[in-house]
Scaffold this active site. Structure first.
Site, PDB file in Angstrom:
ATOM      1  N   TYR A   1       0.688  -0.968   0.050  1.00 49.82           N
ATOM      2  CA  TYR A   1      -0.156  -0.138   0.048  1.00 49.82           C
ATOM      3  C   TYR A   1       1.098   1.312   0.107  1.00 49.82           C
ATOM      4  O   TYR A   1       0.665   2.185  -0.740  1.00 49.82           O
ATOM      5  CB  TYR A   1      -0.993  -0.223   1.251  1.00 49.82           C
TER       6      TYR A   1
ATOM      7  N   TYR B   1     -12.491  12.573  -0.616  1.00 49.66           N
ATOM      8  CA  TYR B   1     -12.595  12.490   0.849  1.00 49.66           C
ATOM      9  C   TYR B   1     -14.061  12.873   1.117  1.00 49.66           C
ATOM     10  O   TYR B   1     -15.077  12.746   0.583  1.00 49.66           O
ATOM     11  CB  TYR B   1     -11.438  13.478   1.561  1.00 49.66           C
TER      12      TYR B   1
ATOM     13  N   VAL C   1      -3.587  13.339  -1.004  1.00 48.09           N
ATOM     14  CA  VAL C   1      -2.799  14.363  -0.064  1.00 48.09           C
ATOM     15  C   VAL C   1      -1.512  14.651  -0.525  1.00 48.09           C
ATOM     16  O   VAL C   1      -0.999  15.762   0.126  1.00 48.09           O
ATOM     17  CB  VAL C   1      -2.613  13.647   1.382  1.00 48.09           C
TER      18      VAL C   1
HETATM   19  N1  GLU Z   1      -0.756   7.399   1.838  1.00 49.05           N
HETATM   20  C1  GLU Z   1      -1.561   8.235   2.530  1.00 49.05           C
HETATM   21  C2  GLU Z   1      -2.108   7.481   3.824  1.00 49.05           C
HETATM   22  O1  GLU Z   1      -2.308   6.145   3.658  1.00 49.05           O
HETATM   23  C3  GLU Z   1      -2.670   8.431   1.502  1.00 49.05           C
HETATM   24  C4  GLU Z   1      -3.701   9.520   1.817  1.00 49.05           C
HETATM   25  C5  GLU Z   1      -4.317  10.248   0.780  1.00 49.05           C
HETATM   26  O2  GLU Z   1      -3.692  10.584  -0.081  1.00 49.05           O
HETATM   27  O3  GLU Z   1      -5.484  10.305   1.053  1.00 49.05           O
HETATM   28  O4  GLU Z   1      -2.349   8.333   4.667  1.00 49.05           O
END
Ligand code: GLU
Length: 305
Positions: free
Chosen positions: A189, A241, A259
């Site tokens: 991930y 989101y 993000v």
């Molecule tokens: N790698 C980030 C996390 O798992 C991704 C978050 C995102 O871009 O929303 O928190």
């Protein structure tokens, strides 16, 4: 649509002053150092014409935009069986929230919140010996850029601080909704989130959704037309989101944000696009990027509605 270059010029002029307003994501140390006042945007029409402005060729960390690609790849592996393990409703909570998992017995609300993406990654861990390589290769095929890769420093930075994602993964494993070891899933991930791409390559990589599931650059069918419609519906309802409702209202096209400050989107039958500006509003979406997308659909009169 030759007018898109002029539209992008106007958007850059209007939006550039907003670049840097908001907060660059701090919780992943490697992301915190990115210069906040950058802004780029690219539109790629289905005939391959590229329109771009600003820092559209500066690579950045795609972060949650990877969730769109991992979902697509997992969907090609297991199809509708995925929906026994992940829901399709907006969560109404933060992307990294743990609260719903308890009451909903380890079934994440949708594939675009972290918990959902961890289940999707688990599917890829079961299907591929090297799930991180599988996704990178998939994105290379979609974008037509064979040099794309993930940034090991960003991946390590996130791995070192992935306390919340690990907690979610352990929690889902306790409900039987994670089949591979937590460390394997978290590792894949974090590498997926750490893929580096620029706006042009991202706009090219999402164009298959605008093209009814067929990669416009190779003619290869990636998903069925019906699946392309369904993936796009998830982008519209869950891709930005807890602001997806506001995005549908203001922008009116399927989008997925990350993000790192990137937001991809597409207009069915016409184009793929991507905007990037690293400083985020409180919802986690790029502040300048959100405004730019709103201006794009307003100035062009193009949206779903
Ligand atoms: N790698 C980030 C996390 O798992 C991704 C978050 C995102 O871009 O929303 O928190």
């Amino acid at each position: 649509m030759g007018g898109y270059s002029t539209v992008l010029e106007q958007i850059e002029e209007e939006t550039r002053p907003l670049a840097g307003r908001g907060e660059v994501a701090q919780y992943i140390p490697e992301l915190a150092g990115v210069r906040a006042d950058q802004f780029g945007m690219a539109v790629v029409t289905l005939d391959g014409t590229v329109h771009a402005c600003g820092e559209a060729r500066v690579p950045f960390s795609i972060q949650s935009i990877s969730k769109l690609f991992s979902l697509t790849l997992a969907f090609t592996c297991v199809g509708d069986a995925l929906w026994q393990r992940v829901g399709r409703e907006p969560s109404g909570t933060a992307f990294n929230s743990l609260v719903q998992l308890e009451t909903e017995k380890g079934i994440p609300r949708n594939p675009f919140i972290n918990a959902g993406a961890l289940v999707v990654t688990d599917v890829l861990c079961t299907r591929f010996v090297n799930p991180e390589t599988a996704l990178v290769e998939f994105v290379r095929r979609l974008s037509g850029n064979a040099t794309l890769d993930y940034d090991l420093r960003v991946a390590r930075s996130e791995l070192d601080t992935a306390f919340r994602n690990r907690a979610m993964a352990h929690f889902m494993r306790s409900f039987g909704n994670l089949h591979n070891p937590v460390d394997d899933v978290i590792d894949a991930y974090c590498r997926h989130c750490a893929i580096r791409m620029d706006c042009v390559d991202l706009a090219r990589a999402v164009a298959f959704l605008a093209n009814g599931g067929v990669n416009p650059w190779t003619g290869e069918r990636i998903v069925s037309e019906s699946s392309a419609k369904r993936l796009s519906a998830l982008m519209l309802t869950c891709g930005t989101y807890d602001a997806a409702g506001d995005f549908a209202y203001r922008v009116g096209i399927p989008c997925k944000s990350g993000v790192g400050g990137g937001i991809v989107g597409h207009i069915p039958g016409e184009l793929g696009l991507c905007v990037w500006s690293p400083a985020l509003e409180a919802t986690g979406n790029s502040l300048a990027g959100s405004v730019a997308l709103e201006r794009f659909t307003t100035l062009t009169g193009r949206s779903l509605f």
